[in-house]
Design an enzyme around this catalytic site. Structure first.
Site, PDB file in Angstrom:
ATOM      1  N   ASP A  62      -3.049  -2.262  -5.209  1.00 45.28           N
ATOM      2  CA  ASP A  62      -2.255  -1.838  -4.068  1.00 45.28           C
ATOM      3  C   ASP A  62      -2.872  -0.605  -3.417  1.00 45.28           C
ATOM      4  O   ASP A  62      -3.355   0.305  -4.091  1.00 45.28           O
ATOM      5  CB  ASP A  62      -0.827  -1.531  -4.532  1.00 45.28           C
ATOM      6  CG  ASP A  62       0.145  -1.469  -3.381  1.00 45.28           C
ATOM      7  OD1 ASP A  62       0.066  -0.502  -2.602  1.00 45.28           O
ATOM      8  OD2 ASP A  62       0.988  -2.375  -3.272  1.00 45.28           O
ATOM      9  N   LYS A  63      -2.822  -0.548  -2.090  1.00 48.19           N
ATOM     10  CA  LYS A  63      -3.384   0.597  -1.363  1.00 48.19           C
ATOM     11  C   LYS A  63      -2.596   1.869  -1.603  1.00 48.19           C
ATOM     12  O   LYS A  63      -3.185   2.952  -1.780  1.00 48.19           O
ATOM     13  CB  LYS A  63      -3.426   0.277   0.134  1.00 48.19           C
ATOM     14  CG  LYS A  63      -3.894   1.444   1.000  1.00 48.19           C
ATOM     15  CD  LYS A  63      -3.945   1.052   2.470  1.00 48.19           C
ATOM     16  CE  LYS A  63      -4.406   2.228   3.326  1.00 48.19           C
ATOM     17  NZ  LYS A  63      -4.516   1.855   4.764  1.00 48.19           N
TER      18      LYS A  63
END
Length: 467
Positions: free
Chosen positions: A93-94
């Site tokens: 996930d960013k």
């Protein structure tokens, strides 16, 4: 069991298996609130090993606020190499702090060590004969903080329900709650989480379904057009323009620069029109070429997302019918535990499967109770054999509803998939701690391929976009 949020139902997650209301609160107020560390399953050789025999340099990279694909592009640009020479074990996930493995083919260690990228720490580990491949990890360890929690007391009741689900006890049963206090693990359906399909614009499965139906133009329109309410107005207008006009040159003028993959597809279509003459109608081969303009891992993701959507639908129907998740019924297909996996995770080995016949149900149930076997559902592909019994009915009904069959996955290039199976329940030791300032801290470890958000959604029970 509660009905899930409409956004989740749109990707096949129809239910929560816990009954209490959500605790409220917000995820990811800062990247440090969501920490992910890979449980590694890759042993490198020393850095001074022969680069001819061991051409890949292995690195452990800690990223803050980086999308995996964006980081790979930045790293390859800094090194002056093709991004196809950079590979990794798992996409993260960013909005997180992540620690994960990357390999770089034919890289000079000193050059890689000298790269300085903001919010990225690169630690060289050694050399490998082959690159890190997607899935070359045992699992992920999570440390997640939920802030501004409204009802922290609901966390205990939810934990009790999830412990009951892991062991097959009835939710709310007093005996089940007593057992829950002693049991170290919780369980949830092993859904593919929202980010598999796109957190703000869940469309990757729609693209994949069109690919599987041979509708290459429909796949491009589903990705480049197809505006979503949660996007900025200018983006919605650009996508609507695509749907209305199919003017790819005009789309390039309107699509924001940040939509790089959409723009790559449009560029490819404009090039094909210029090569054949602007008056020529684009055909299926042109639209397929547009989809092939994006990175190979994204091409695979489209079909993988369609498989994931069908899988989620199958799990929701199993819940609806009241079939167990922790143990098999006749007709189920189980897989066995990977005996070589690190002790931190119970890792299903989906290459070792067995169809459960009526006379084997009791024996296989004992294997499941001891963590040696897992009930599965298919990620459908060309080599998929569907289950028998009631689960087989579910699998066939979902595929019929989607107008899909295993043979549809025989596709060109990166789009083809032979399929596999996936455990239908994920179990983990879970620690939930109350912190200051109305926050809850969650710590747990999941086998590779399982999503932290499918654990957290049971506690939050909210629109994923509001978290």
């Amino acid at each position: 069991m509660r009905e899930a949020h409409p956004v989740e139902r749109a990707v096949g997650m129809e239910y929560y298996v816990s009954d209490p209301p959500g605790v409220g609160g917000h995820l990811r107020e800062s990247p440090e609130d969501f920490r992910v560390t890979e449980v590694e399953a890759f042993e490198p050789d020393p850095l001074d090993s022969d680069p001819g025999a061991y051409p890949n340099v292995l690195a452990r990279v800690t990223l803050r606020g980086w999308d995996t694909n964006d980081f790979v592009s930045e790293l390859s640009n800094r090194l002056g190499i093709s991004r196809e020479r950079v590979s990794w074990a798992g996409t993260k996930d960013k909005h997180a702090v992540t620690t994960q493995l990357f390999s770089v083919k034919k890289a000079e260690p000193d050059e890689l060590r000298a790269v300085e990228i903001g919010d990225a720490e690169i630690e060289l580990l050694g050399r490998t004969g082959r690159p890190v491949l997607f899935g070359d990890l045992a699992g992920n360890a999570f440390e997640i903080t939920v802030r501004a929690v409204d009802e922290p007391g609901h966390a205990d009741a939810t934990t009790a329900d999830l412990r009951a689900f892991a062991s097959g006890n009835d939710l709310g049963d007093s005996d089940a709650e007593t057992d829950a206090e002693e049991a170290p693990t919780v369980g949830v359906p092993n859904y593919f989480g929202q980010q598999r399909f796109g957190s703000k614009r869940p469309v990757t499965h729609e693209v994949g379904l069109e690919v599987l139906r041979g509708n290459w133009k429909g796949a491009v329109l589903a990705y480049v057009g197809n505006p979503a309410e949660r996007e900025p107005e200018s983006t919605r207008e650009a996508r609507a323009y695509v749907d209305e006009t199919e003017d790819w040159a005009g789309a390039l003028e309107r699509l924001p620069k940040r939509l790089g993959f959409e723009r790559s597809m449009c560029h490819r279509l404009v090039e094909r029109q210029e090569e054949s003459g602007e008056e020529t109608t684009l055909d299926a081969a042109d639209y397929r070429a547009a989809l092939e303009a994006v990175p190979s891992n994204l091409q695979r993701l489209f079909v993988n997302a369609a498989q994931s959507y069908a899988f989620n639908r199958m799990l929701s129907e199993r819940l609806e019918r009241g079939l167990p998740f922790h143990e098999p019924v006749a007709g189920d297909v189980v897989c066995f535990a990977d005996s070589d996996a690190p002790a931190a995770v119970a890792l299903p080995d989906t290459d070792r499967t067995q169809r459960v016949t009526e006379d084997r149900v009791r024996t296989v149930r004992r294997h499941c109770e001891r963590g040696r076997a897992f009930v599965t559902a298919p990620l459908v592909g060309t080599e998929t054999d569907l289950a028998d019994g009631e689960m087989g009915e579910i699998e066939r009904e979902v595929l019929d509803d989607l107008d899909l069959a295993p043979a549809d996955f025989e596709l060109p290039g990166e789009f083809e998939s032979t399929g596999t199976r996936r455990a239908i329940v994920v179990r983990t030791d879970l620690a939930v701690t109350r912190k200051e300032d109305d926050a809850l801290a969650f710590e747990f470890t999941l086998a590779k391929g399982s999503y932290a958000t499918v654990v957290l959604r049971e506690f939050l029970k909210a629109d994923p976009d509001d978290l």
